[in-house]
Design an enzyme around this catalytic site. Structure first.
Site, short mmCIF file in Angstrom:
data_model
loop_
_atom_site.label_atom_id
_atom_site.label_comp_id
_atom_site.label_asym_id
_atom_site.label_seq_id
_atom_site.Cartn_x
_atom_site.Cartn_y
_atom_site.Cartn_z
N LYS A 40 -0.37 -71.38 -18.87
CA LYS A 40 0.10 -70.17 -18.23
C LYS A 40 -1.04 -69.49 -17.45
O LYS A 40 -0.80 -68.69 -16.56
CB LYS A 40 0.60 -69.17 -19.30
N GLY A 41 -2.24 -69.77 -17.83
CA GLY A 41 -3.40 -68.99 -17.37
C GLY A 41 -3.55 -68.82 -15.88
O GLY A 41 -4.10 -67.83 -15.42
N ASP A 97 -7.16 -71.76 -14.25
CA ASP A 97 -7.85 -70.49 -14.49
C ASP A 97 -9.32 -70.71 -14.83
O ASP A 97 -10.20 -70.13 -14.22
CB ASP A 97 -7.13 -69.67 -15.60
N ASP A 100 -13.32 -75.26 -19.28
CA ASP A 100 -14.21 -75.01 -20.42
C ASP A 100 -14.82 -76.35 -20.85
O ASP A 100 -15.84 -76.77 -20.30
CB ASP A 100 -13.40 -74.34 -21.53
N LYS A 128 -16.79 -72.63 -16.61
CA LYS A 128 -17.63 -72.24 -17.74
C LYS A 128 -18.29 -73.50 -18.29
O LYS A 128 -17.63 -74.36 -18.85
CB LYS A 128 -16.76 -71.57 -18.80
N PHE A 149 -16.17 -65.57 -23.94
CA PHE A 149 -14.72 -65.70 -23.91
C PHE A 149 -14.16 -64.58 -23.06
O PHE A 149 -14.43 -63.40 -23.30
CB PHE A 149 -14.12 -65.66 -25.32
N ILE A 150 -13.39 -64.92 -22.04
CA ILE A 150 -12.97 -63.91 -21.08
C ILE A 150 -11.45 -63.77 -21.03
O ILE A 150 -10.72 -64.71 -21.33
CB ILE A 150 -13.55 -64.19 -19.68
N ASP A 156 -5.87 -65.18 -21.32
CA ASP A 156 -5.44 -64.47 -22.52
C ASP A 156 -6.37 -64.70 -23.69
O ASP A 156 -7.15 -65.66 -23.72
CB ASP A 156 -4.05 -64.94 -22.93
N ARG A 162 -3.28 -60.83 -20.40
CA ARG A 162 -3.10 -61.62 -19.16
C ARG A 162 -2.92 -60.73 -17.93
O ARG A 162 -3.30 -61.12 -16.83
CB ARG A 162 -1.86 -62.52 -19.28
P1 IMP Z 1 -10.66 -77.07 -21.57
O1 IMP Z 1 -9.73 -78.24 -21.73
O2 IMP Z 1 -11.59 -76.92 -22.73
O3 IMP Z 1 -11.42 -77.11 -20.26
O4 IMP Z 1 -9.75 -75.82 -21.67
C1 IMP Z 1 -9.41 -75.04 -20.65
C2 IMP Z 1 -8.36 -74.04 -21.12
O5 IMP Z 1 -8.78 -73.33 -22.28
C3 IMP Z 1 -8.17 -73.02 -20.05
O6 IMP Z 1 -7.17 -73.42 -19.14
C4 IMP Z 1 -7.77 -71.80 -20.84
O7 IMP Z 1 -6.38 -71.80 -21.08
C5 IMP Z 1 -8.50 -71.95 -22.15
N1 IMP Z 1 -9.78 -71.20 -22.14
C6 IMP Z 1 -11.03 -71.70 -22.15
N2 IMP Z 1 -11.96 -70.72 -22.12
C7 IMP Z 1 -11.26 -69.56 -22.06
C8 IMP Z 1 -11.67 -68.18 -21.98
O8 IMP Z 1 -12.85 -67.80 -21.96
N3 IMP Z 1 -10.64 -67.27 -21.94
C9 IMP Z 1 -9.34 -67.62 -21.98
N4 IMP Z 1 -8.92 -68.89 -22.03
C10 IMP Z 1 -9.88 -69.86 -22.07
MG MG Z 2 -5.29 -72.77 -18.93
#
Ligand code: IMP
Ligand code: MG
Length: 179
Positions: A40-41, A97, A100, A128, A149-150, A156, A162
């Site tokens: 959803k982000g 969004d 990570d 990030k 964490f943002i 969210d 959100r």
């Molecule tokens: P990844 O697979 O670890 O890259 O995860 C990415 C997803 O984790 C993003 O699309 C977000 O939904 C969530 N996420 C990672 N870091 C944050 C944060 O700081 N705030 C909110 N959601 C986050």
């Molecule tokens: Mg996401």
């Protein structure tokens, strides 16, 4: 009281989103462009980005499910909602969004590549880097962040925050959900 610190103001975000839309518009002019938002982000980011684009494009969405709990993506990812667009021969822009660990975007990129688009570009509002596990090369990045964490602007914490127009950094595990 939870601690929440303003990181990016509405004005700063708007300026970056406009710049990203400008760059995408230049790079993909004359192409058949499909924006794919990751739910959803990315819903607010995509809505603003799309309205700043100067080129014709269509919009679709995916939603990814990752097994396991916790705030770090596990390796087991599936589509809980797939796109409905045939992307073969088209130029895809994944709109995310935040990247990570990179697990989600690496999975999505691989799955979309199997459908033979002309190209796939990645547009992330926030990159990030500290917890990165998969190599991900984002083509368009709004903000690079080392850690934290943002929330806000689509992002969210436990489904809260959100709809905040700005982006804030919160302390994980120390949040009472008040705005
Ligand atoms: P990844 O697979 O670890 O890259 O995860 C990415 C997803 O984790 C993003 O699309 C977000 O939904 C969530 N996420 C990672 N870091 C944050 C944060 O700081 N705030 C909110 N959601 C986050
Ligand atoms: Mg996401």
């Amino acid at each position: 009281m939870e601690e929440k610190r303003l990181l990016y103001s509405k004005e700063v975000i708007d300026r970056r989103v406009k710049a990203l839309a400008g760059a995408i518009s230049l790079d993909l002019e004359g192409r058949e462009v499909v924006l794919i938002g990751v739910l959803k982000g990315a819903f607010i980011f995509l809505a603003d980005l799309a309205r700043h684009l100067k080129i014709p494009h269509t919009v679709d969405f995916v939603r990814l499910a990752s097994y396991g709990s916790g705030s770090v993506s596990s390796g087991n990812i599936t589509f809980s909602k797939d796109i409905e667009t045939d992307i073969e021969g088209k130029d895809v822009v994944i709109v995310e969004d935040i990247i990570d660990t990179g697990t989600s975007i690496a999975f999505l990129q691989k799955k979309l590549e199997e459908r033979h688009p002309a190209s796939i570009k990645i547009c992330a509002l926030i990159d990030k880097k500290q917890r990165r596990e998969k190599t991900v090369n984002a083509d368009y990045v709004g903000f690079a962040l080392s850690e934290g964490f943002i929330v806000g602007y689509g992002l969210d914490f436990d489904e809260k925050f959100r709809c905040l127009p700005e982006i804030y950094v919160i302390k994980e595990g120390n949040c009472d959900h008040s705005v």
